[in-house]
Write an enzyme that holds these catalytic residues in place. Structure first.
Site, mmCIF file in Angstrom:
data_model
loop_
_atom_site.group_PDB
_atom_site.id
_atom_site.type_symbol
_atom_site.label_atom_id
_atom_site.label_comp_id
_atom_site.label_asym_id
_atom_site.label_seq_id
_atom_site.Cartn_x
_atom_site.Cartn_y
_atom_site.Cartn_z
ATOM 1 N N LYS A 196 1.076 8.311 -10.936
ATOM 2 C CA LYS A 196 1.303 8.774 -9.557
ATOM 3 C C LYS A 196 2.788 8.622 -9.206
ATOM 4 C CE LYS A 196 1.581 7.251 -5.469
ATOM 5 N NZ LYS A 196 2.534 8.145 -4.785
ATOM 6 N N GLY A 249 8.081 -0.780 -7.623
ATOM 7 C CA GLY A 249 8.310 -0.492 -6.206
ATOM 8 C C GLY A 249 8.557 -1.777 -5.452
ATOM 9 N N GLU A 252 6.252 -6.040 -1.552
ATOM 10 C CA GLU A 252 5.131 -5.994 -0.601
ATOM 11 C C GLU A 252 3.951 -5.173 -1.165
ATOM 12 O OE1 GLU A 252 6.530 -3.920 2.792
ATOM 13 O OE2 GLU A 252 4.605 -4.029 3.825
ATOM 14 N N GLU A 271 7.187 -4.273 -11.578
ATOM 15 C CA GLU A 271 8.663 -4.326 -11.546
ATOM 16 C C GLU A 271 9.042 -4.112 -10.086
ATOM 17 O OE1 GLU A 271 12.244 -3.437 -11.283
ATOM 18 O OE2 GLU A 271 11.844 -1.630 -12.451
ATOM 19 N N CYS A 305 16.814 -1.383 -7.843
ATOM 20 C CA CYS A 305 16.124 -2.670 -7.673
ATOM 21 C C CYS A 305 17.005 -3.838 -8.101
ATOM 22 C CB CYS A 305 14.806 -2.664 -8.435
ATOM 23 S SG CYS A 305 14.972 -2.080 -10.105
ATOM 24 N N GLU A 402 16.067 -7.527 0.795
ATOM 25 C CA GLU A 402 16.554 -6.385 0.034
ATOM 26 C C GLU A 402 16.816 -5.220 0.988
ATOM 27 O OE1 GLU A 402 13.764 -4.454 -2.667
ATOM 28 O OE2 GLU A 402 15.393 -4.309 -4.111
HETATM 29 P P1 NAP Z 1 6.845 1.370 -2.239
HETATM 30 O O1 NAP Z 1 6.233 1.620 -0.920
HETATM 31 O O2 NAP Z 1 6.553 0.112 -2.916
HETATM 32 O O3 NAP Z 1 6.454 2.604 -3.155
HETATM 33 C C1 NAP Z 1 6.451 2.611 -4.578
HETATM 34 C C2 NAP Z 1 5.260 3.411 -5.067
HETATM 35 O O4 NAP Z 1 4.043 2.799 -4.617
HETATM 36 C C3 NAP Z 1 5.210 4.835 -4.535
HETATM 37 O O5 NAP Z 1 4.675 5.690 -5.529
HETATM 38 C C4 NAP Z 1 4.276 4.694 -3.378
HETATM 39 O O6 NAP Z 1 3.689 5.902 -3.013
HETATM 40 C C5 NAP Z 1 3.259 3.737 -3.922
HETATM 41 N N1 NAP Z 1 2.461 3.052 -2.906
HETATM 42 C C6 NAP Z 1 2.771 2.800 -1.615
HETATM 43 N N2 NAP Z 1 1.764 2.142 -1.001
HETATM 44 C C7 NAP Z 1 0.795 1.956 -1.927
HETATM 45 C C8 NAP Z 1 -0.476 1.333 -1.913
HETATM 46 N N3 NAP Z 1 -0.963 0.771 -0.818
HETATM 47 N N4 NAP Z 1 -1.195 1.310 -3.062
HETATM 48 C C9 NAP Z 1 -0.709 1.859 -4.181
HETATM 49 N N5 NAP Z 1 0.479 2.485 -4.246
HETATM 50 C C10 NAP Z 1 1.233 2.527 -3.144
HETATM 51 O O7 NAP Z 1 8.381 1.512 -2.134
HETATM 52 P P2 NAP Z 1 9.146 2.422 -1.064
HETATM 53 O O8 NAP Z 1 8.573 2.316 0.295
HETATM 54 O O9 NAP Z 1 9.225 3.762 -1.630
HETATM 55 O O10 NAP Z 1 10.530 1.690 -1.066
HETATM 56 C C11 NAP Z 1 10.744 0.558 -0.238
HETATM 57 C C12 NAP Z 1 11.156 -0.617 -1.047
HETATM 58 O O11 NAP Z 1 10.593 -0.607 -2.359
HETATM 59 C C13 NAP Z 1 12.635 -0.695 -1.343
HETATM 60 O O12 NAP Z 1 13.355 -1.220 -0.304
HETATM 61 C C14 NAP Z 1 12.622 -1.622 -2.526
HETATM 62 O O13 NAP Z 1 12.391 -2.936 -2.134
HETATM 63 C C15 NAP Z 1 11.431 -1.237 -3.278
HETATM 64 N N6 NAP Z 1 11.709 -0.365 -4.375
HETATM 65 C C16 NAP Z 1 11.897 -0.942 -5.577
HETATM 66 C C17 NAP Z 1 12.144 -0.145 -6.654
HETATM 67 C C18 NAP Z 1 12.353 -0.722 -8.000
HETATM 68 O O14 NAP Z 1 12.823 -0.015 -8.866
HETATM 69 N N7 NAP Z 1 11.986 -1.964 -8.246
HETATM 70 C C19 NAP Z 1 12.207 1.232 -6.503
HETATM 71 C C20 NAP Z 1 11.991 1.795 -5.249
HETATM 72 C C21 NAP Z 1 11.716 0.974 -4.188
HETATM 73 P P3 NAP Z 1 4.335 6.755 -1.818
HETATM 74 O O15 NAP Z 1 5.787 6.892 -2.123
HETATM 75 O O16 NAP Z 1 3.647 8.024 -1.886
HETATM 76 O O17 NAP Z 1 4.055 5.958 -0.582
#
Ligand code: NAP
Ligand code: MG
Length: 498
Positions: A196, A249, A252, A271, A305, A402
């Site tokens: 996904k 991601g 949280e 990760e 990240c 972050e």
């Molecule tokens: P995120 O909400 O954690 O999203 C990452 C992935 O998880 C996306 O594919 C997202 O789908 C999916 N997702 C969201 N809610 C979910 C749930 N309840 N169950 C299963 N999957 C779910 O990250 P974000 O909001 O895009 O970014 C915010 C923060 O994430 C950033 O500030 C950073 O801390 C972190 N981040 C970390 C990395 C890394 O490489 N470690 C990369 C990006 C972001 P949708 O996008 O469709 O909601």
């Protein structure tokens, strides 16, 4: 300005198509018929309409992945043949490098030159590297001395077998590369996948799906379900017939994945986020270190990240370093990622823009000194200035949390004890940097820092062979290198009395 913009015709043609998801070798609409829009963050305009998959689509994809896992076409495929498919996929990525880089620029905002030089070749490298592992997933023979069977003899060995059906959920900051990091090891070990992509950046993953079929992977081995996190990601993480979930991601959402995985105790690798410290000593080569620590946080608009978002500078060089970094920041050209002159593109979404500008305000109210930047650029798209916040301390949110944007929190340090304490004072432990000419100092620091990666006199150096992942709340397991294979394999012990 538009006449200068890079415009790959294949990418434009792909964006304009009717987009479907990949389930069992077929391109399909969401069962509900629903769609969502993906946005060009440089303009805020809609790029394309994408199927909004939900639990029904996830269920179909998981059934298909299960059938493919059990199908002898995949299950009994010679490892060398699996390796060749992965190698072919790496080649196809390079053949379509301009197109894939353009798709990530359009969807994510990152400069085309960066996507073309880093994201795409790194994705191809990952598949090429993983291709070599397919034929090397060997177990071992083990000598037994069973105390209650003193006279018996045994022949005992281990087999390393694929875990099964894998769910993979990826973020939007490196859309193609994150798909590669996830798919490469799953496929080389013989798993099947439901992937996904992030809702903000689904385009390159869908194009990759076409290349996966073109490379010759059997139907159902890779399924790609687009959709929102709560609607498509959550049912994938909770699905009772998924054997393993791999997530990249936010910390949280990572915790939500762990809870969702508990019901069938599926294996989990994560990760997650970071707040990575960069340690700059007064004996560093400043011509290398100053641009190094600046780019450690400005690269990819700071949406990394492992971004070096906390900087500790030895007090004797503190003012000079701030001045030097400020010069670097002022030289960064912020603009549309399709413009060849652009160094830094927009943030990827309105949500990210609100989050990062929110932290800029928080930093001001907490008393950090804004050396440079601190505001938005232009009045359209999600552009933010590269920002340096000086004189920060550990009571501030901008040091603890972050930000995921081009914002660095800088503080001076006096001695190494104070430095180590501060560097490790974080819930995260993803990466870190050390800048010094003194090798002993560098390696002492490397040992003391609690993080999965330490870069010495460099930052953001990635290679398919190097394991990458987090200590503390930055994750479970490692991506890349030989270590990532453990995420997708399980060990069987076979014991024969002879
Ligand atoms: P995120 O909400 O954690 O999203 C990452 C992935 O998880 C996306 O594919 C997202 O789908 C999916 N997702 C969201 N809610 C979910 C749930 N309840 N169950 C299963 N999957 C779910 O990250 P974000 O909001 O895009 O970014 C915010 C923060 O994430 C950033 O500030 C950073 O801390 C972190 N981040 C970390 C990395 C890394 O490489 N470690 C990369 C990006 C972001 P949708 O996008 O469709 O909601
Ligand atoms: Mg988009």
């Amino acid at each position: 300005m538009s006449t200068q913009l890079h415009a790959d015709p294949d990418a434009r043609a792909f964006v304009a198509r009717h987009h479907r998801m990949l389930i069992g070798g077929d391109w399909v609409d969401a069962a509900s018929g629903k769609t969502f829009d993906t946005i060009d963050p440089a303009t805020g305009e809609v790029l394309a309409s994408i199927p909004a998959g939900d639990s029904e689509d996830i269920d179909r994809a998981v059934k298909t992945a299960r059938a493919a896992f059990e199908n002898p076409v995949w299950a009994d495929m010679h490892p060398a043949t699996r390796g060749k498919l992965l190698h072919k996929l790496g080649d196809l990525i390079l053949e379509h490098a301009d197109e894939l880089a353009t798709l990530d620029t359009l969807d994510n905002g990152k400069p085309f030159a960066v996507a073309r030089a880093a994201d795409v070749p790194l994705a191809a490298d990952l598949f090429h590297y993983m291709a070599g592992w397919a034929t090397k997933l060997n177990g071992s023979t083990i000598s037994l001395s069973v105390p209650y069977m003193p006279d018996a003899q045994f022949h005992a060995y281990t087999l390393r077998e694929p875990i099964g059906v894998v769910g993979q959920i990826i973020p939007w900051n490196f859309p193609l590369l994150m798909a590669a990091w996830k798919l490469g090891p799953a496929l080389t070990t013989g798993c099947t996948v439901v992937l996904k992509p992030a809702e903000q950046t689904p385009l390159s993953a869908l194009r990759l799906g076409e290349l996966i079929l073109e490379a010759g992977f059997p139907e159902g081995v890779v399924n790609i379900v687009t959709g929102l996190g709560e609607e498509a990601g959550a049912p994938l993480a909770a699905h009772p017939d998924v054997d393993k979930i791999a997530f990249t991601g936010s910390t949280e959402v990572g915790k939500m994945i762990v809870r969702a995985a508990a019901d069938n105790l599926k294996k989990v690798s994560l990760e997650l986020g970071g707040k990575s410290p960069n340690l700059l000593f007064d004996d560093a080569d400043m011509s290398q270190a100053i641009p190094g620590v600046a780019n450690a946080v400005f690269f990819n608009q700071g949406q990394v990240c492992c971004a070096g978002s906390r900087l500790y500078v030895q007090n004797s060089v503190y003012d000079d370093v701030l001045q030097g970094m400020s010069d670097v920041a002022k030289g960064v050209k912020v603009g549309n990622g399709l413009d060849p002159a652009t160094d830094m593109g927009p943030l990827t979404s309105q949500e990210q823009f609100d989050r990062v500008t929110g932290y800029l305000n928080i930093g001001q109210s907490e008393g950090a000194r804004t050396i440079t930047g601190g505001g938005r650029v232009g009045d359209k798209g999600y552009f933010v200035e590269p920002t340096i916040l000086a004189d920060t301390d550990h009571s501030m949110k901008v040091v603890k949390e972050e930000i995921f944007g081009p914002v660095i929190a800088v503080a001076p340090f006096k001695d190494v004890d104070e430095l180590t304490r501060k560097a490790n004072d974080s819930i995260y432990g993803l990466a870190s940097g050390v800048w010094t000419k003194d090798l002993s100092k560098a390696h002492r620091a490397a040992k003391a820092i609690k993080a999965g990666t330490v870069w010495v006199n460099c930052f953001n150096v990635f290679d398919a062979a190097l394991p990458f992942g987090g200590y503390k709340q930055s994750g479970w397991g490692r991506e890349m290198g030989a270590e990532v294979l453990e995420n997708y394999l399980q060990t069987k012990a076979v014991t024969t009395q002879i």
